[in-house]
Design a protein around this motif. Structure first.
Motif, PDB file in Angstrom:
ATOM      1  N   TYR A  24      11.732   0.603 -12.286  1.00 47.50           N
ATOM      2  CA  TYR A  24      10.546   0.313 -13.094  1.00 47.50           C
ATOM      3  C   TYR A  24       9.590  -0.609 -12.353  1.00 47.50           C
ATOM      4  CZ  TYR A  24      13.248   2.279 -16.950  1.00 47.50           C
ATOM      5  OH  TYR A  24      13.991   3.114 -17.760  1.00 47.50           O
ATOM      6  N   TYR A  25      10.120  -1.564 -11.594  1.00 46.57           N
ATOM      7  CA  TYR A  25       9.261  -2.482 -10.839  1.00 46.57           C
ATOM      8  C   TYR A  25       8.464  -1.737  -9.767  1.00 46.57           C
ATOM      9  CZ  TYR A  25       7.953  -5.971  -7.371  1.00 46.57           C
ATOM     10  OH  TYR A  25       7.257  -6.727  -6.465  1.00 46.57           O
ATOM     11  N   PHE A  26       9.116  -0.876  -8.999  1.00 49.29           N
ATOM     12  CA  PHE A  26       8.425  -0.142  -7.950  1.00 49.29           C
ATOM     13  C   PHE A  26       7.395   0.830  -8.533  1.00 49.29           C
ATOM     14  CE2 PHE A  26      12.210  -1.159  -5.215  1.00 49.29           C
ATOM     15  CZ  PHE A  26      11.497  -1.902  -4.293  1.00 49.29           C
ATOM     16  N   PHE A  27       7.719   1.466  -9.657  1.00 54.38           N
ATOM     17  CA  PHE A  27       6.777   2.394 -10.273  1.00 54.38           C
ATOM     18  C   PHE A  27       5.539   1.651 -10.780  1.00 54.38           C
ATOM     19  CE2 PHE A  27       9.953   5.990 -11.495  1.00 54.38           C
ATOM     20  CZ  PHE A  27      10.172   6.198 -10.138  1.00 54.38           C
ATOM     21  N   ALA A  28       5.746   0.508 -11.428  1.00 55.20           N
ATOM     22  CA  ALA A  28       4.604  -0.271 -11.911  1.00 55.20           C
ATOM     23  C   ALA A  28       3.762  -0.792 -10.750  1.00 55.20           C
ATOM     24  CB  ALA A  28       5.102  -1.438 -12.778  1.00 55.20           C
ATOM     25  N   GLN A  29       4.402  -1.224  -9.679  1.00 59.42           N
ATOM     26  CA  GLN A  29       3.672  -1.725  -8.519  1.00 59.42           C
ATOM     27  C   GLN A  29       2.845  -0.628  -7.861  1.00 59.42           C
ATOM     28  OE1 GLN A  29       6.004  -2.797  -5.110  1.00 59.42           O
ATOM     29  NE2 GLN A  29       4.660  -4.477  -4.560  1.00 59.42           N
ATOM     30  N   ALA A  30       3.393   0.589  -7.780  1.00 60.97           N
ATOM     31  CA  ALA A  30       2.659   1.697  -7.173  1.00 60.97           C
ATOM     32  C   ALA A  30       1.428   2.046  -7.999  1.00 60.97           C
ATOM     33  CB  ALA A  30       3.577   2.913  -7.037  1.00 60.97           C
ATOM     34  N   ALA A  31       1.570   2.122  -9.320  1.00 55.16           N
ATOM     35  CA  ALA A  31       0.423   2.440 -10.172  1.00 55.16           C
ATOM     36  C   ALA A  31      -0.633   1.348 -10.100  1.00 55.16           C
ATOM     37  CB  ALA A  31       0.886   2.635 -11.619  1.00 55.16           C
ATOM     38  N   TRP A  32      -0.217   0.091 -10.063  1.00 46.80           N
ATOM     39  CA  TRP A  32      -1.189  -1.010  -9.982  1.00 46.80           C
ATOM     40  C   TRP A  32      -1.885  -1.040  -8.620  1.00 46.80           C
ATOM     41  CZ3 TRP A  32      -3.276  -4.110 -13.521  1.00 46.80           C
ATOM     42  CH2 TRP A  32      -3.998  -5.220 -13.061  1.00 46.80           C
ATOM     43  N   SER A  33      -1.171  -0.746  -7.555  1.00 42.01           N
ATOM     44  CA  SER A  33      -1.778  -0.747  -6.217  1.00 42.01           C
ATOM     45  C   SER A  33      -2.839   0.339  -6.100  1.00 42.01           C
ATOM     46  CB  SER A  33      -0.698  -0.537  -5.153  1.00 42.01           C
ATOM     47  OG  SER A  33       0.246  -1.588  -5.173  1.00 42.01           O
ATOM     48  N   LEU A  34      -2.552   1.529  -6.612  1.00 43.32           N
ATOM     49  CA  LEU A  34      -3.545   2.597  -6.546  1.00 43.32           C
ATOM     50  C   LEU A  34      -4.735   2.292  -7.449  1.00 43.32           C
ATOM     51  CD1 LEU A  34      -4.127   5.285  -5.220  1.00 43.32           C
ATOM     52  CD2 LEU A  34      -3.035   6.420  -7.146  1.00 43.32           C
ATOM     53  N   ASP A  91       0.812  -1.207   0.000  1.00 45.14           N
ATOM     54  CA  ASP A  91       0.000   0.000   0.000  1.00 45.14           C
ATOM     55  C   ASP A  91       0.847   1.259   0.000  1.00 45.14           C
ATOM     56  OD1 ASP A  91      -2.505  -1.291   0.035  1.00 45.14           O
ATOM     57  OD2 ASP A  91      -2.195  -1.762   2.148  1.00 45.14           O
ATOM     58  N   ALA A  92       2.125   1.155  -0.123  1.00 47.35           N
ATOM     59  CA  ALA A  92       3.011   2.318  -0.162  1.00 47.35           C
ATOM     60  C   ALA A  92       3.760   2.332  -1.476  1.00 47.35           C
ATOM     61  CB  ALA A  92       3.994   2.295   1.009  1.00 47.35           C
ATOM     62  N   CYS A  93       4.130   3.529  -1.891  1.00 47.52           N
ATOM     63  CA  CYS A  93       4.913   3.678  -3.111  1.00 47.52           C
ATOM     64  C   CYS A  93       6.392   3.573  -2.771  1.00 47.52           C
ATOM     65  CB  CYS A  93       4.599   5.026  -3.764  1.00 47.52           C
ATOM     66  SG  CYS A  93       5.646   5.392  -5.188  1.00 47.52           S
ATOM     67  N   CYS A  94       7.083   2.642  -3.437  1.00 47.46           N
ATOM     68  CA  CYS A  94       8.526   2.435  -3.192  1.00 47.46           C
ATOM     69  C   CYS A  94       8.783   2.179  -1.711  1.00 47.46           C
ATOM     70  CB  CYS A  94       9.333   3.623  -3.683  1.00 47.46           C
ATOM     71  SG  CYS A  94       9.078   3.993  -5.431  1.00 47.46           S
ATOM     72  N   VAL A  95       7.881   1.468  -1.048  1.00 53.81           N
ATOM     73  CA  VAL A  95       7.987   0.963   0.321  1.00 53.81           C
ATOM     74  C   VAL A  95       7.746   2.041   1.377  1.00 53.81           C
ATOM     75  CG1 VAL A  95       9.463  -0.256   1.983  1.00 53.81           C
ATOM     76  CG2 VAL A  95       9.603  -0.827  -0.446  1.00 53.81           C
ATOM     77  N   CYS A  96       8.164   3.285   1.140  1.00 51.02           N
ATOM     78  CA  CYS A  96       8.189   4.259   2.226  1.00 51.02           C
ATOM     79  C   CYS A  96       7.415   5.540   1.937  1.00 51.02           C
ATOM     80  CB  CYS A  96       9.630   4.615   2.581  1.00 51.02           C
ATOM     81  SG  CYS A  96      10.600   5.206   1.172  1.00 51.02           S
ATOM     82  N   PHE A  97       6.826   5.744   0.748  1.00 42.95           N
ATOM     83  CA  PHE A  97       6.135   6.986   0.432  1.00 42.95           C
ATOM     84  C   PHE A  97       4.626   6.744   0.363  1.00 42.95           C
ATOM     85  CE2 PHE A  97      10.353   7.672  -1.460  1.00 42.95           C
ATOM     86  CZ  PHE A  97      10.690   8.862  -0.837  1.00 42.95           C
ATOM     87  N   PRO A  98       3.805   7.765   0.660  1.00 38.66           N
ATOM     88  CA  PRO A  98       2.352   7.630   0.483  1.00 38.66           C
ATOM     89  C   PRO A  98       2.016   7.321  -0.970  1.00 38.66           C
ATOM     90  CG  PRO A  98       2.858   9.552   1.810  1.00 38.66           C
ATOM     91  CD  PRO A  98       4.175   9.043   1.293  1.00 38.66           C
ATOM     92  N   LEU A  99       1.017   6.492  -1.163  1.00 39.97           N
ATOM     93  CA  LEU A  99       0.743   5.950  -2.492  1.00 39.97           C
ATOM     94  C   LEU A  99       0.302   7.027  -3.480  1.00 39.97           C
ATOM     95  CD1 LEU A  99       0.760   3.294  -4.006  1.00 39.97           C
ATOM     96  CD2 LEU A  99      -1.598   2.934  -3.323  1.00 39.97           C
ATOM     97  N   ALA A 100      -0.669   7.859  -3.080  1.00 37.68           N
ATOM     98  CA  ALA A 100      -1.176   8.881  -4.001  1.00 37.68           C
ATOM     99  C   ALA A 100      -0.095   9.900  -4.344  1.00 37.68           C
ATOM    100  CB  ALA A 100      -2.388   9.582  -3.387  1.00 37.68           C
ATOM    101  N   TRP A 101       0.674  10.306  -3.352  1.00 42.09           N
ATOM    102  CA  TRP A 101       1.766  11.251  -3.589  1.00 42.09           C
ATOM    103  C   TRP A 101       2.807  10.643  -4.521  1.00 42.09           C
ATOM    104  CZ3 TRP A 101       7.043  11.579  -2.786  1.00 42.09           C
ATOM    105  CH2 TRP A 101       7.603  12.856  -2.819  1.00 42.09           C
ATOM    106  N   GLY A 102       3.142   9.376  -4.314  1.00 37.05           N
ATOM    107  CA  GLY A 102       4.143   8.723  -5.157  1.00 37.05           C
ATOM    108  C   GLY A 102       3.684   8.581  -6.596  1.00 37.05           C
ATOM    109  N   VAL A 103       2.419   8.192  -6.814  1.00 31.40           N
ATOM    110  CA  VAL A 103       1.913   8.035  -8.181  1.00 31.40           C
ATOM    111  C   VAL A 103       1.842   9.387  -8.876  1.00 31.40           C
ATOM    112  CG1 VAL A 103      -0.096   7.332  -9.533  1.00 31.40           C
ATOM    113  CG2 VAL A 103       0.684   5.914  -7.643  1.00 31.40           C
ATOM    114  N   ARG A 104       1.516  10.423  -8.142  1.00 36.12           N
ATOM    115  CA  ARG A 104       1.510  11.755  -8.743  1.00 36.12           C
ATOM    116  C   ARG A 104       2.914  12.135  -9.221  1.00 36.12           C
ATOM    117  NH1 ARG A 104      -0.450  16.894  -5.269  1.00 36.12           N
ATOM    118  NH2 ARG A 104       1.174  16.049  -3.893  1.00 36.12           N
ATOM    119  N   MET A 105       3.936  11.886  -8.403  1.00 37.99           N
ATOM    120  CA  MET A 105       5.305  12.195  -8.805  1.00 37.99           C
ATOM    121  C   MET A 105       5.750  11.307  -9.976  1.00 37.99           C
ATOM    122  SD  MET A 105       6.247  14.692  -6.973  1.00 37.99           S
ATOM    123  CE  MET A 105       7.972  14.678  -7.408  1.00 37.99           C
TER     124      MET A 105
END
Length: 249
Positions: free
Chosen positions: A170-180, A16-30
């Motif tokens: 690329y793996y963390f970015f794809a995982q963050a977008a898919w989780s959101l 549920d976090a972007c790149c393990v340590c960032f909020p998901l919505a904030w990370g996907v926006r960046m």
């Protein structure tokens, strides 16, 4: 962090976090903004690149390894330019809570991951051959820089480290977008409240403050309720003297 779902408390997992340590919505926006920025610079690079001289083109035709590298670079340019569309779709899906648009962004980074793995394998396999083909240019550059040219093993090690770093990103970015996208498709509440309440705030400021604001409000309300209950108890215990005789039995 804990989120309420159907009256229960469930603890967030690492997905549920972007790149393990960032909020998901904030990370996907960046990530969406970064994707559009990379696509924009890819367009500028393609438009500003001068045509290849005839001598270099003939040399590429004689040396298959160099020609294959040029083709891979062109594929990367096309993929990065498509990031303008995918990044915009991800940014728009973040605001409209559209899971399909966020999956566009996820598919873009899945393709980047696959192409990076293919490119890494090809570069490592052809590194020694390319160094041999470019030996005159490398020796001339080493004379001007007064540095020892890199060996084939050193180049392969450098490519391997760079490739692993790119694949992890690329793996963390794809995982963050898919989780959101999964959050939006299942209509689950976000762990930090509504991530779109402060989207109008500056991009890199104000998010950490609003993240803990609901908890602070709940604590203040609880403190006010406790103080009010203590006052009511004190008022019920106090009985003024009226002069009325009291029975001891």
């Amino acid at each position: 962090m804990i989120r309420p779902i159907d009256g229960r408390q469930q603890r967030l997992s690492a997905e549920d976090a972007c790149c393990v340590c960032f909020p998901l919505a904030w990370g996907v926006r960046m990530i969406s903004l970064l994707t559009m920025l990379v696509g924009f610079f890819a367009v500028v690079s393609v438009l500003s690149t001068p045509p290849v001289p005839p001598k270099e083109r003939e040399r590429e035709m004689r040396e298959p390894a160099l020609q294959d590298i040029v083709y891979i670079d062109k594929v990367w340019d096309c993929l990065k330019i498509s990031g303008l569309v995918c990044g915009y779709q991800g940014f728009k899906g973040l605001y409209t809570r559209d899971s399909l648009k966020l999956k566009w962004l996820c598919c873009y980074y899945v393709l980047c991951f696959i192409l990076e793995v293919f490119s890494l394998c090809f570069y490592i396999a052809k590194a020694c051959q390319v160094l041999a083909d470019l030996k005159p240019e490398i020796e001339q550059a080493a004379q001007h820089s007064h540095r020892r040219p890199l060996t084939c093993a050193e180049v392969q090690q450098m490519l391997l480290v760079k490739g692993f770093a790119q694949c992890a990103m690329y793996y963390f970015f794809a995982q963050a977008a898919w989780s959101l996208a999964s959050h939006f498709s299942s209509n689950l509440p976000m762990a930090w409240g509504d991530p779109f309440s402060d989207m109008e705030a500056p991009l890199l400021a104000g998010y950490g403050v609003s993240e803990h604001r609901p908890q602070q409000q709940q604590q203040q309300q609880q403190q006010q309720q406790q103080q009010q209950q203590q006052r009511e108890r004190q008022q019920t215990k106090f009985q003024p003297f009226t002069g009325r005789p009291q029975r001891l039995d």
